[in-house]
Structure formats: C-alpha cells, structure tokens
Design a protein around this motif. Structure first.
Motif, PDB file in Angstrom:
ATOM      1  N   GLU A  65      60.759-115.681 -29.898  1.00  0.00           N
ATOM      2  CA  GLU A  65      61.868-115.201 -29.067  1.00  0.00           C
ATOM      3  C   GLU A  65      62.765-116.379 -28.696  1.00  0.00           C
ATOM      4  O   GLU A  65      62.298-117.504 -28.514  1.00  0.00           O
ATOM      5  CB  GLU A  65      61.346-114.530 -27.804  1.00  0.00           C
ATOM      6  CG  GLU A  65      60.572-113.254 -28.055  1.00  0.00           C
ATOM      7  CD  GLU A  65      60.203-112.555 -26.759  1.00  0.00           C
ATOM      8  OE1 GLU A  65      60.925-111.624 -26.367  1.00  0.00           O
ATOM      9  OE2 GLU A  65      59.203-112.968 -26.147  1.00  0.00           O
ATOM     10  N   ALA A  68      65.804-118.005 -26.191  1.00  0.00           N
ATOM     11  CA  ALA A  68      66.521-117.993 -24.915  1.00  0.00           C
ATOM     12  C   ALA A  68      67.604-119.058 -24.977  1.00  0.00           C
ATOM     13  O   ALA A  68      67.300-120.243 -25.128  1.00  0.00           O
ATOM     14  CB  ALA A  68      65.573-118.270 -23.753  1.00  0.00           C
ATOM     15  N   GLU A  90      77.210-106.165 -24.200  1.00  0.00           N
ATOM     16  CA  GLU A  90      75.920-106.189 -23.503  1.00  0.00           C
ATOM     17  C   GLU A  90      76.099-106.819 -22.135  1.00  0.00           C
ATOM     18  O   GLU A  90      76.879-107.776 -21.966  1.00  0.00           O
ATOM     19  CB  GLU A  90      74.897-106.978 -24.312  1.00  0.00           C
ATOM     20  CG  GLU A  90      73.534-107.041 -23.657  1.00  0.00           C
ATOM     21  CD  GLU A  90      72.528-107.869 -24.441  1.00  0.00           C
ATOM     22  OE1 GLU A  90      71.353-107.868 -24.047  1.00  0.00           O
ATOM     23  OE2 GLU A  90      72.938-108.497 -25.419  1.00  0.00           O
ATOM     24  N   GLU A 108      71.890-108.695 -17.618  1.00  0.00           N
ATOM     25  CA  GLU A 108      70.630-108.349 -18.273  1.00  0.00           C
ATOM     26  C   GLU A 108      70.245-109.396 -19.312  1.00  0.00           C
ATOM     27  O   GLU A 108      69.067-109.709 -19.500  1.00  0.00           O
ATOM     28  CB  GLU A 108      70.740-106.965 -18.924  1.00  0.00           C
ATOM     29  CG  GLU A 108      70.870-105.820 -17.940  1.00  0.00           C
ATOM     30  CD  GLU A 108      69.686-105.753 -16.985  1.00  0.00           C
ATOM     31  OE1 GLU A 108      68.539-105.992 -17.425  1.00  0.00           O
ATOM     32  OE2 GLU A 108      69.903-105.457 -15.793  1.00  0.00           O
ATOM     33  N   GLN A 109      71.246-109.931 -19.989  1.00  0.00           N
ATOM     34  CA  GLN A 109      70.993-110.986 -20.975  1.00  0.00           C
ATOM     35  C   GLN A 109      70.348-112.196 -20.302  1.00  0.00           C
ATOM     36  O   GLN A 109      69.368-112.760 -20.807  1.00  0.00           O
ATOM     37  CB  GLN A 109      72.311-111.399 -21.626  1.00  0.00           C
ATOM     38  CG  GLN A 109      72.184-112.550 -22.610  1.00  0.00           C
ATOM     39  CD  GLN A 109      73.539-113.046 -23.096  1.00  0.00           C
ATOM     40  OE1 GLN A 109      74.581-112.536 -22.689  1.00  0.00           O
ATOM     41  NE2 GLN A 109      73.531-114.028 -23.953  1.00  0.00           N
ATOM     42  N   HIS A 158      68.664-112.232 -17.491  1.00  0.00           N
ATOM     43  CA  HIS A 158      67.304-111.880 -17.054  1.00  0.00           C
ATOM     44  C   HIS A 158      66.325-111.924 -18.235  1.00  0.00           C
ATOM     45  O   HIS A 158      65.176-112.361 -18.084  1.00  0.00           O
ATOM     46  CB  HIS A 158      67.291-110.487 -16.419  1.00  0.00           C
ATOM     47  CG  HIS A 158      67.736-110.471 -14.993  1.00  0.00           C
ATOM     48  ND1 HIS A 158      66.889-110.731 -13.947  1.00  0.00           N
ATOM     49  CD2 HIS A 158      68.957-110.242 -14.439  1.00  0.00           C
ATOM     50  CE1 HIS A 158      67.546-110.660 -12.804  1.00  0.00           C
ATOM     51  NE2 HIS A 158      68.811-110.364 -13.072  1.00  0.00           N
ATOM     52  N   ARG A 159      66.776-111.470 -19.394  1.00  0.00           N
ATOM     53  CA  ARG A 159      65.899-111.504 -20.577  1.00  0.00           C
ATOM     54  C   ARG A 159      65.568-112.945 -20.956  1.00  0.00           C
ATOM     55  O   ARG A 159      64.415-113.276 -21.247  1.00  0.00           O
ATOM     56  CB  ARG A 159      66.591-110.793 -21.746  1.00  0.00           C
ATOM     57  CG  ARG A 159      65.693-110.683 -22.982  1.00  0.00           C
ATOM     58  CD  ARG A 159      66.336-109.859 -24.078  1.00  0.00           C
ATOM     59  NE  ARG A 159      67.506-110.503 -24.648  1.00  0.00           N
ATOM     60  CZ  ARG A 159      68.755-110.111 -24.465  1.00  0.00           C
ATOM     61  NH1 ARG A 159      69.022-109.067 -23.693  1.00  0.00           N
ATOM     62  NH2 ARG A 159      69.757-110.748 -25.027  1.00  0.00           N
ATOM     63  N   HIS A 160      66.567-113.808 -20.931  1.00  0.00           N
ATOM     64  CA  HIS A 160      66.321-115.217 -21.227  1.00  0.00           C
ATOM     65  C   HIS A 160      65.449-115.854 -20.147  1.00  0.00           C
ATOM     66  O   HIS A 160      64.627-116.736 -20.432  1.00  0.00           O
ATOM     67  CB  HIS A 160      67.655-115.962 -21.336  1.00  0.00           C
ATOM     68  CG  HIS A 160      68.462-115.554 -22.518  1.00  0.00           C
ATOM     69  ND1 HIS A 160      69.745-115.986 -22.735  1.00  0.00           N
ATOM     70  CD2 HIS A 160      68.169-114.747 -23.569  1.00  0.00           C
ATOM     71  CE1 HIS A 160      70.209-115.462 -23.856  1.00  0.00           C
ATOM     72  NE2 HIS A 160      69.267-114.707 -24.379  1.00  0.00           N
ATOM     73  N   ARG A 184      63.021-114.429 -18.515  1.00  0.00           N
ATOM     74  CA  ARG A 184      61.611-114.081 -18.735  1.00  0.00           C
ATOM     75  C   ARG A 184      60.977-114.996 -19.773  1.00  0.00           C
ATOM     76  O   ARG A 184      59.795-115.355 -19.665  1.00  0.00           O
ATOM     77  CB  ARG A 184      61.505-112.607 -19.156  1.00  0.00           C
ATOM     78  CG  ARG A 184      61.784-111.637 -18.014  1.00  0.00           C
ATOM     79  CD  ARG A 184      61.434-110.208 -18.383  1.00  0.00           C
ATOM     80  NE  ARG A 184      62.358-109.646 -19.358  1.00  0.00           N
ATOM     81  CZ  ARG A 184      63.483-108.999 -19.029  1.00  0.00           C
ATOM     82  NH1 ARG A 184      63.831-108.861 -17.766  1.00  0.00           N
ATOM     83  NH2 ARG A 184      64.252-108.482 -19.975  1.00  0.00           N
ATOM     84  N   GLU A 215      73.777-107.969 -28.283  1.00  0.00           N
ATOM     85  CA  GLU A 215      74.510-109.041 -27.587  1.00  0.00           C
ATOM     86  C   GLU A 215      75.632-109.584 -28.450  1.00  0.00           C
ATOM     87  O   GLU A 215      76.756-109.758 -27.994  1.00  0.00           O
ATOM     88  CB  GLU A 215      73.531-110.154 -27.211  1.00  0.00           C
ATOM     89  CG  GLU A 215      74.211-111.400 -26.658  1.00  0.00           C
ATOM     90  CD  GLU A 215      73.233-112.535 -26.435  1.00  0.00           C
ATOM     91  OE1 GLU A 215      73.674-113.663 -26.322  1.00  0.00           O
ATOM     92  OE2 GLU A 215      72.007-112.253 -26.385  1.00  0.00           O
TER      93      GLU A 215
END
Length: 287
Positions: free
Chosen positions: A54, A56, A101, A105-106, A108-110, A112, A280
């Motif tokens: 993944e 980030a 996007e 939220e982008q 927040h995903r990064h 995590r 994105e």
C-alpha cells in the motif's frame, strides 16, 4: 514515433506534474515560513511510503513535541471547489465540472498506513501512545471554495495555504484540557522529534517517474497479425484494456484498484488515454 493518444498523455502528464509540484512548493513556503522559529515542530515535505503493497503519499507531515502530527494534503485547483452536504467534492472550470475523490478521505487513508509505519518504527510517546493525526487540506490562496453548512458537513480543515497560521492558532485553542494533558504527558524533546523526522525520511520511496505505462510502450505488430486485425470486429471497450489493466493496477500510484475502477477507465479510453487509474487519480483527468 508517438501517436496522437501518446502525445496527449505526455502533455497531460507534464501539465499535471508541473501543477502538482508548484502547488506543493507554494504550500511548503507558507508552512516553512510559519514554523521556521518553532521549537516545538518539525516540518517535512513530500514523503511517499510503501508498506505491505500500500502507498501513502503525504505532502507535508508536521510533527510536534506533544506527539501530534499534522498531515497536510495539498490540492492546486485553479477552478472553483464545491463541497456538498454529504462531503462530496466537485471541481468546476467555467462550464465544465467533474467530481474528485475527497482529499479528506484520501488523507485519512494515508494516515492509516502511516500509523502502521509509526508502530513499526517505534515512534511513540512516553506513555507508549501513538501520535495523534490531524488532517488538513490546503488549497491555493486564490482558490474559490463553496462550502456546505457546518452542521451538515464540517470543512473547517479545508483551508487556503495562506490561512494556515490563523487556522493553527484556532485549532490549538479549541483543544480541551484533556487533550493538552495528554500532550504534556507525551512531550518529547525537539531532538527526539528531529530523529523521528530523519527516520521517516529514510522510509521515503519515490515513485519511478521514468516508468512508462504499457500504453506508452512501442507496439510491434507482425504483418500477418496486422492484416487479420484490419478486418477483425472492434473489441468491446473493456476488452481493449492493456495487459497491465487486467492486473488492476493504477498507472499513476501503482496501488491495486477494483474491477469497477478499471472498467470505468477502459470504457472511457479517450479521457484516460487508454489507461486505468484509481478513483483518486481519475479526478486529475476531469470529465
């Protein structure tokens, strides 16, 4: 020799890269100016982490001594940014508009992914608490933002780059006694958070800007195959996807995408230059 579609892709990619780089430079200027005399913060720029497949990409991570981290996401839109009551983002250019996007939220995903990396690097406070992440979206100072009612969707963390000092002051003041107490208990020295910054910089994995998608690779077609292809029935849009598309990988960031994301791109080959992207990066190409 490049065909029309390949030339168009190169022009679009060059424009996107230049625009993104300039936006990050402008934001970095404001942040560096604000924090240059700070004894409580370390400011980093443009870090890309890869963990368990993944990715980030964090434009501006800022670490403070109280074990808090601001993750600043830069968006350099020249048009009008519209945010509705449901937190959906739309960019408008004259009579053209397209959804993008959510950068919130982008981020927040990064975040995590970053939390797992921080745990791996043993970046913790005195009470073994992980850093608390605060997400900020920064736009060009001349950007136009149309916001929903704050009760429907809070956009307090979507700001223009030159507003960061006032936003930060209000943000700190808004924190209650409990938050301040936690920060005091986890307070680390400036040297320590500088060491953390160096640890994170060593984890930076830049994207290979010279890696070309399959769409841009030279095509070699045997004469007999070319003759057969000239009379063959045209393939359906989803069947025209390159081999890399069938692997469901975003051509920009290398992240695995869903079949629906890939199919949407394959069915719009002109818009996406025959390639596929995650949601994105689909927004970069407009409508």
């Amino acid at each position: 020799m490049l065909d029309f579609a390949q030339k168009k892709w190169l022009r679009t990619e060059l424009m996107r890269q230049r625009k993104g780089i300039q936006g990050e430079k402008d934001s970095a200027h404001y942040l560096d100016s604000y924090f240059k005399t700070s004894e409580n913060h370390v400011v980093l720029h443009d870090l890309r982490f890869v963990l368990d497949g993944e990715v980030a990409q964090i434009d501006h991570p800022i670490i403070n001594r109280g074990l808090g981290m601001y993750l600043v996401e830069t968006k350099n839109y020249a048009g009008n940014l519209v945010i509705n009551d449901h937190g959906e983002f739309t960019v408008e250019y004259d009579d053209v508009q397209f959804g993008i996007e959510s950068p919130i939220e982008q981020s927040h995903r990064h975040g995590r992914i970053l939390e797992r990396l921080l745990e791996k690097l043993e970046i913790v406070g005195r009470t073994q608490k992980q850093p608390e992440l605060f997400h900020v979206v920064m736009l060009h100072p001349k950007a136009r933002i149309q916001r929903p009612d704050a009760k429907a969707f809070d956009t307090n963390n979507v700001i223009k780059a030159d507003q960061f000092p006032s936003w930060h002051g209000q943000f700190v003041e808004s924190k209650g006694v409990g938050t301040l107490l936690k920060a005091a208990l986890n307070l680390r020295s400036l040297d320590t958070i500088r060491e953390w910054g160096e640890k994170l910089k060593r984890q930076h994995r830049p994207a290979d800007l010279l890696a070309l998608p399959d769409f841009m690779l030279p095509k070699v077609v045997a004469p007999a195959q070319a003759a057969i292809s000239s009379v063959a029935a045209p393939a359906k849009p989803e069947e025209r996807a390159p081999e890399s598309a069938r692997r469901l990988i975003c051509m920009q960031c290398g992240v695995k995408i869903s079949y629906a994301e890939g199919k949407f791109c394959w069915n719009n080959p002109t818009r996406f230059n025959g390639m596929q992207y995650c949601r994105e990066h689909q927004g970069v190409f407009g409508g």
